[in-house]
Design a protein around this motif. Structure first.
Motif, PDB file in Angstrom:
ATOM      1  N   LYS A 185    -123.120 -57.312  31.210  1.00 30.56           N
ATOM      2  CA  LYS A 185    -123.642 -57.769  29.849  1.00 30.56           C
ATOM      3  C   LYS A 185    -123.051 -58.928  29.409  1.00 30.56           C
ATOM      4  O   LYS A 185    -122.814 -59.260  28.191  1.00 30.56           O
ATOM      5  CB  LYS A 185    -123.603 -56.880  28.851  1.00 30.56           C
ATOM      6  CG  LYS A 185    -124.700 -55.342  28.983  1.00 30.56           C
ATOM      7  CD  LYS A 185    -124.414 -54.546  27.753  1.00 30.56           C
ATOM      8  CE  LYS A 185    -125.186 -53.203  28.144  1.00 30.56           C
ATOM      9  NZ  LYS A 185    -124.886 -52.137  27.419  1.00 30.56           N
ATOM     10  N   PHE A 239    -112.997 -62.676  29.697  1.00 30.30           N
ATOM     11  CA  PHE A 239    -114.202 -61.837  29.599  1.00 30.30           C
ATOM     12  C   PHE A 239    -114.088 -60.454  29.976  1.00 30.30           C
ATOM     13  O   PHE A 239    -114.534 -59.381  29.543  1.00 30.30           O
ATOM     14  CB  PHE A 239    -115.492 -62.633  30.099  1.00 30.30           C
ATOM     15  CG  PHE A 239    -116.658 -61.772  29.893  1.00 30.30           C
ATOM     16  CD1 PHE A 239    -117.368 -61.527  28.679  1.00 30.30           C
ATOM     17  CD2 PHE A 239    -117.277 -61.116  30.979  1.00 30.30           C
ATOM     18  CE1 PHE A 239    -118.642 -61.011  28.541  1.00 30.30           C
ATOM     19  CE2 PHE A 239    -118.491 -60.490  30.845  1.00 30.30           C
ATOM     20  CZ  PHE A 239    -119.297 -60.310  29.620  1.00 30.30           C
ATOM     21  N   LEU A 274    -111.655 -58.674  31.215  1.00 30.48           N
ATOM     22  CA  LEU A 274    -110.661 -57.837  30.542  1.00 30.48           C
ATOM     23  C   LEU A 274    -111.266 -57.301  29.224  1.00 30.48           C
ATOM     24  O   LEU A 274    -111.123 -55.869  28.849  1.00 30.48           O
ATOM     25  CB  LEU A 274    -109.443 -58.798  30.075  1.00 30.48           C
ATOM     26  CG  LEU A 274    -108.033 -58.230  30.586  1.00 30.48           C
ATOM     27  CD1 LEU A 274    -107.113 -59.173  30.447  1.00 30.48           C
ATOM     28  CD2 LEU A 274    -107.573 -57.357  28.976  1.00 30.48           C
ATOM     29  N   ALA A 275    -111.764 -58.141  28.248  1.00 34.11           N
ATOM     30  CA  ALA A 275    -112.460 -57.570  26.969  1.00 34.11           C
ATOM     31  C   ALA A 275    -113.606 -56.590  27.300  1.00 34.11           C
ATOM     32  O   ALA A 275    -113.629 -55.492  26.510  1.00 34.11           O
ATOM     33  CB  ALA A 275    -112.928 -58.631  26.273  1.00 34.11           C
ATOM     34  N   ARG A 276    -114.270 -57.051  28.392  1.00 36.20           N
ATOM     35  CA  ARG A 276    -115.295 -56.052  28.770  1.00 36.20           C
ATOM     36  C   ARG A 276    -114.992 -54.484  29.209  1.00 36.20           C
ATOM     37  O   ARG A 276    -115.433 -53.405  28.752  1.00 36.20           O
ATOM     38  CB  ARG A 276    -116.107 -56.638  29.910  1.00 36.20           C
ATOM     39  CG  ARG A 276    -117.602 -56.512  30.095  1.00 36.20           C
ATOM     40  CD  ARG A 276    -118.368 -56.593  28.902  1.00 36.20           C
ATOM     41  NE  ARG A 276    -119.559 -55.517  28.914  1.00 36.20           N
ATOM     42  CZ  ARG A 276    -119.764 -54.586  28.096  1.00 36.20           C
ATOM     43  NH1 ARG A 276    -119.077 -54.661  26.864  1.00 36.20           N
ATOM     44  NH2 ARG A 276    -120.605 -53.877  27.957  1.00 36.20           N
ATOM     45  N   LEU A 302    -112.048 -53.263  28.026  1.00 36.46           N
ATOM     46  CA  LEU A 302    -111.950 -52.507  26.881  1.00 36.46           C
ATOM     47  C   LEU A 302    -112.997 -52.105  25.937  1.00 36.46           C
ATOM     48  O   LEU A 302    -112.765 -50.940  25.218  1.00 36.46           O
ATOM     49  CB  LEU A 302    -110.830 -53.343  26.019  1.00 36.46           C
ATOM     50  CG  LEU A 302    -109.453 -53.375  26.800  1.00 36.46           C
ATOM     51  CD1 LEU A 302    -108.550 -54.290  26.666  1.00 36.46           C
ATOM     52  CD2 LEU A 302    -108.551 -52.082  26.228  1.00 36.46           C
ATOM     53  N   SER A 303    -114.085 -52.619  25.939  1.00 36.41           N
ATOM     54  CA  SER A 303    -115.127 -52.442  25.151  1.00 36.41           C
ATOM     55  C   SER A 303    -115.834 -51.158  25.908  1.00 36.41           C
ATOM     56  O   SER A 303    -116.003 -50.210  25.131  1.00 36.41           O
ATOM     57  CB  SER A 303    -116.205 -53.456  25.347  1.00 36.41           C
ATOM     58  OG  SER A 303    -115.962 -54.635  24.410  1.00 36.41           O
ATOM     59  N   ALA A 333    -113.617 -48.202  24.899  1.00 35.17           N
ATOM     60  CA  ALA A 333    -113.789 -47.862  23.345  1.00 35.17           C
ATOM     61  C   ALA A 333    -114.913 -46.995  22.962  1.00 35.17           C
ATOM     62  O   ALA A 333    -115.017 -46.085  22.601  1.00 35.17           O
ATOM     63  CB  ALA A 333    -113.671 -49.183  22.662  1.00 35.17           C
ATOM     64  N   ALA A 334    -115.970 -47.535  23.857  1.00 36.50           N
ATOM     65  CA  ALA A 334    -117.076 -46.517  23.719  1.00 36.50           C
ATOM     66  C   ALA A 334    -116.998 -45.132  23.936  1.00 36.50           C
ATOM     67  O   ALA A 334    -117.797 -44.142  23.967  1.00 36.50           O
ATOM     68  CB  ALA A 334    -118.068 -47.243  24.442  1.00 36.50           C
ATOM     69  N   GLY A 369    -115.081 -43.345  22.664  1.00 34.02           N
ATOM     70  CA  GLY A 369    -114.689 -42.789  21.336  1.00 34.02           C
ATOM     71  C   GLY A 369    -113.169 -42.424  21.191  1.00 34.02           C
ATOM     72  O   GLY A 369    -112.611 -41.819  20.165  1.00 34.02           O
ATOM     73  N   SER A 370    -112.240 -42.420  22.413  1.00 34.64           N
ATOM     74  CA  SER A 370    -110.936 -41.945  22.297  1.00 34.64           C
ATOM     75  C   SER A 370    -110.052 -43.106  22.403  1.00 34.64           C
ATOM     76  O   SER A 370    -109.969 -44.084  23.130  1.00 34.64           O
ATOM     77  CB  SER A 370    -110.834 -41.310  23.776  1.00 34.64           C
ATOM     78  OG  SER A 370    -109.367 -41.302  24.054  1.00 34.64           O
ATOM     79  N   VAL A 371    -109.156 -43.105  21.317  1.00 40.09           N
ATOM     80  CA  VAL A 371    -108.412 -44.386  20.965  1.00 40.09           C
ATOM     81  C   VAL A 371    -107.308 -44.119  22.049  1.00 40.09           C
ATOM     82  O   VAL A 371    -106.627 -44.988  22.477  1.00 40.09           O
ATOM     83  CB  VAL A 371    -107.673 -44.282  19.561  1.00 40.09           C
ATOM     84  CG1 VAL A 371    -106.184 -44.406  19.553  1.00 40.09           C
ATOM     85  CG2 VAL A 371    -108.319 -44.743  18.577  1.00 40.09           C
ATOM     86  N   VAL A 392    -108.033 -45.964  25.197  1.00 37.41           N
ATOM     87  CA  VAL A 392    -107.768 -47.356  24.957  1.00 37.41           C
ATOM     88  C   VAL A 392    -106.399 -47.895  25.018  1.00 37.41           C
ATOM     89  O   VAL A 392    -105.909 -48.867  25.217  1.00 37.41           O
ATOM     90  CB  VAL A 392    -108.534 -47.753  23.771  1.00 37.41           C
ATOM     91  CG1 VAL A 392    -108.309 -49.237  23.019  1.00 37.41           C
ATOM     92  CG2 VAL A 392    -110.077 -47.710  23.475  1.00 37.41           C
ATOM     93  N   ALA A 438    -104.646 -50.611  27.127  1.00 38.38           N
ATOM     94  CA  ALA A 438    -103.979 -51.915  26.817  1.00 38.38           C
ATOM     95  C   ALA A 438    -102.601 -51.789  27.174  1.00 38.38           C
ATOM     96  O   ALA A 438    -102.158 -52.886  27.302  1.00 38.38           O
ATOM     97  CB  ALA A 438    -104.181 -51.704  25.341  1.00 38.38           C
TER      98      ALA A 438
END
Lengths: 326, 326
Positions: free
Chosen positions: A28, A116, A118-120, A122-123, A126-127, A129-131, A134, A138
């Motif tokens: 995406k 990008f 790396l951020a993807r 983590l996105s 994160a989806a 729902g489990s901290v 993440v 991280a």
């Protein structure tokens, strides 16, 4: 292709196809250029070992939710991000037989596309729902970037000890395999015992994988590697066979080996002599045994799981890790 | 120092000291080198605007938990990560009056320390226990990396329209300010209405901030900027004053301006003529008015909050954004 590889591929074919689809669908990007650069590294014949370990780890924990394939893209995106940045860091020219992205598009685009991805990663994580997932990823990223810095700091240092080498590959590779297996256990809501077993399986598999990968620099030819012969040595990256050889060989051979390490312009003939020396002093065998030791531990960790076809595939993948060029 | 700046500093002095302590305490690198490089960019006279906005946003939402200062390091780490990567991307030589990190330590170390800071930002965020906060920051990072790629793709392109410029600065700056204010509302458990208002405040403040920052390239001298005079123009980075001038000035002036854009070796005298042209054609004033427009929107968004000392400081910061060199 070996029988073992054929057996694994037959067992995971459907999963691999689903992973491939998920990797393309979840990228995406907003910009075509980012899609091109990310695609250059993502769709260049990677073995999908990390997402595959995630899917199989979730399954061996009886996961029945539908997010495993999508989730498995997280560690492949993260892996691709580190490849984009590491190739630039190492000055590597080839990656999986193709020019490294930073050479094709320049440093800036390679760095930013890595960010990008790396951020993807983590996105996508994160989806879930489990901290906790993440947090694991991280912290993993912190470890990996520092593992690379550590390796870079020690480049060309002939005093690099085996312990320090193992610490570097732990941070740059093993923690990623560990995280891949652990987060899937978390996703599946597995009991602590199973999560810990999968994490240890992944960790030891990762150690074996990197020791073997470093060994291949001395035992495989370019067409099998997809990168330059002797690339590690030319970059001054000391890995287990060389570290072992430096403490095993006689003074004259040691002096010569040091002179090669200090001369990145060494010839193909020099490199053949290095390989011969690593063979005759037992360094190749020592690295093989080290990798085998980790594989044995990895497989032992799986004993908490009852027998199943999925478990068998995980064991097969562990056995395959040391012979993945055939 | 202006009266406004003095008033703001008096109001936030205790917060700024706590933020400074938190920035040093939460870095937690494994390697001294990573601490040095991260410290080079983190402790070089940044105004701490992003963490300050976070702390004030949480307070205006009546947050009473104790995590706001620690949490506020997240966006400063993320900001520092993007500075490390962007300076390399832009080929910038100075940052806050010091040599850019990639010039001092090389591309690899700058890239990897940026990765570490990015991961650290997400670790600090995950410790809030809120997946939504992590999602906001991961998506933000996707946007920012793509904003930078977009800007890079359009470098030196004199057809860059105002809309596209605004889209680029939205991604590379405004979304970060928006996220800084929004995540603190989430942390405080604020109602949707307040979260949305703070997000819009941050977004519009960020747009104004970047328009003003781009304008300063044409209105301030080096000692005030901490970077080279005319750096944007030399990099082929077209910002609002130039975009506006290109569509306002007569053909001969336009042709000359285009020739300067295409010649990164322009002289100091050329640059003075550019500044004069931007002034006489109304482009400087146009950029100022654009920034003022965003500030007016930002302040209006705050009307959902009852009057308080904290609210007044947020308003003061908005007013200060356009005059932060005095």
């Amino acid at each position: 292709m070996s029988d073992l590889k054929r057996k694994i591929l037959a067992a995971v074919q459907v999963d691999l196809e689903a992973i491939e689809t998920a990797l393309a669908e979840n990228l995406k990007p907003h910009l075509d250029l980012v899609r091109d650069v990310a695609g250059h590294i993502l769709f260049s014949g990677g073995k999908r070992l990390r997402p595959l370990l995630m899917v199989l780890s979730a399954r061996v924990c009886d996961y029945t939710g539908g997010y495993d394939k999508t989730f498995s893209t997280a560690l492949e995106y993260l892996h691709a991000a580190t490849l984009l940045h590491d190739d630039l860091v190492d000055g590597a020219s080839l990656r999986r037989g193709k020019p490294a992205a930073y050479l094709k598009w320049g440093n800036p685009i390679a760095v930013l596309t890595g960010d990008f991805l790396l951020a993807r990663a983590l996105s996508v994580s994160a989806a879930t729902g489990s901290v906790r997932i993440v947090q694991i990823l991280a912290e993993l990223t912190e470890q990996m970037s520092q593992g690379e810095v550590h390796q870079l700091m020690r480049k060309g240092d002939i005093r690099l000890a085996e312990d320090e080498y193992l610490d570097v590959i732990r941070r740059k590779t093993a923690v990623l395999f560990e995280a891949a297996c652990r987060v899937s256990a978390v996703l599946a809501g597995a009991p602590k015992e199973k999560e810990a077993a999968l994490a240890q399986f992944g960790f030891n598999l990762g150690m074996a994988f990197q020791v073997a990968d470093d060994l291949f620099d001395y035992t495989l030819e370019t067409p099998q590697m997809g990168k330059q012969v002797g690339a590690d040595l030319r970059e001054g990256k000391l890995t287990l066979p060389v570290i072992h050889a430096l403490r095993q060989v006689q003074a004259a051979d040691r002096e010569w080996l040091v002179s090669i390490i200090r001369n990145p312009q060494f010839s193909a003939e020099d490199f053949r002599r290095v390989v011969d020396l690593l063979g005759s002093c037992g360094a190749i065998r020592y690295a093989e045994q080290t990798a085998e030791k980790y594989i044995a531990i990895a497989k032992r960790e799986l004993s908490v799981f009852p027998p199943s076809a999925t478990l068998e595939t995980l064991v097969d993948i562990a056995d395959y890790a040391l012979h993945r060029h055939v």
